[in-house]
Design an enzyme around this catalytic site. Structure first.
Site: not given
Length: 264
Positions: A70, A177
């Site tokens: 992440c 992302c």
């Protein structure tokens, strides 16, 4: 070999699938936080608290390494995670693939969450690894959340909005992302160019193996198991994860290894 991955949601699927391809014998532990996602709008302190909870749940399984799959958690929580878990458990963060993208492109676009876009963290990466390229930061509001819900209409709308902000002359596009890698084909189609997309999953998987002194061995027998943790609770691969090729691949290979029926 056992490797854990953590993320707010299903963005960890891309790196987990890359690991499964490189080491089909490795057991994988997927720790996510469906009760607390999305992490993007949270304060740095809040992100750190949730990331630590995910990491502790994964660490209880005794992994050889932990991947912070992440970007948001890497930005805000990596020092705290390493302070708590290392050296017993090496912690590998996820960094947008700006360096390889800029190595062969004069114009680069970086798709990222609104929280990461324009952040000092991303600006420092551009400064240090941008190789003099002209870099455009493209915010993608709602895209990670839509991917996590497997909401096709919302995914299409968020991708279209980001594509409209992407310069038509971009020679490379960084997927900043981890969730975005799950819809890379749709992003490529929306951009309508031959510009390559640069994700981080393969590089993170390879770096993790290096950190634990292991080498890729894709020909090994597919014996690796799969454990799923949802906000600290034992779980299973979710229907949302199975909406993506990576989720189906992980579920199918784990089921084949155990001889059980696929997780639904």
């Amino acid at each position: 070999m056992k490797i854990a991955l953590m993320d707010s949601g299903i963005g960890l699927l891309a790196a987990a699938a890359a690991l499964r391809r490189m080491r089909p014998d490795a057991d994988l532990v997927l720790s996510s936080d469906p009760d607390g996602m999305p992490w993007g709008p949270r304060t740095p302190e809040d992100v750190t608290e949730h990331a630590l909870a995910c990491a502790r749940a994964a660490a209880a399984h005794g992994p050889d390494a932990l991947i912070v799959a992440c970007n948001t958690a890497t930005v805000h929580a990596l020092p705290a995670l390493r302070a708590e878990l290392e050296p017993s458990i090496p912690v590998i963060g996820t960094v947008p693939a700006i360096k390889p993208a800029a190595a062969g492109a004069r114009t680069v676009a970086i798709w990222a969450t609104p929280a990461t876009t324009g952040s000092r963290y991303q600006r420092d990466l551009i400064r240090d690894f941008g190789n003099g390229a002209s870099v455009t930061e493209v915010p993608c509001p709602g895209l990670a959340d839509a991917v996590d819900r497997a909401d096709e209409a919302a995914i299409a709308a968020a991708i279209a909005a980001a594509a409209a902000l992407t310069p038509s002359d971009a020679e490379a596009v960084v997927l900043g992302c981890t969730h975005y890698e799950l819809v890379a084909d749709r992003i490529r189609a929306a951009l309508g160019t031959a510009a390559p997309l640069f994700g981080s999953a393969d590089a993170v998987a390879a770096q993790t193996l290096r950190r634990i002194g292991a080498a890729p061995a894709p020909a090994y027998a597919p014996t690796g198991g799969l454990a799923v943790i949802l906000s600290g609770r034992p779980g299973a691969v979710t229907p949302q994860a199975l909406a993506y090729a990576e989720g189906r691949y992980l579920s199918d290979t784990a089921s084949a290894a155990s001889g059980a029926a696929p997780v639904l």
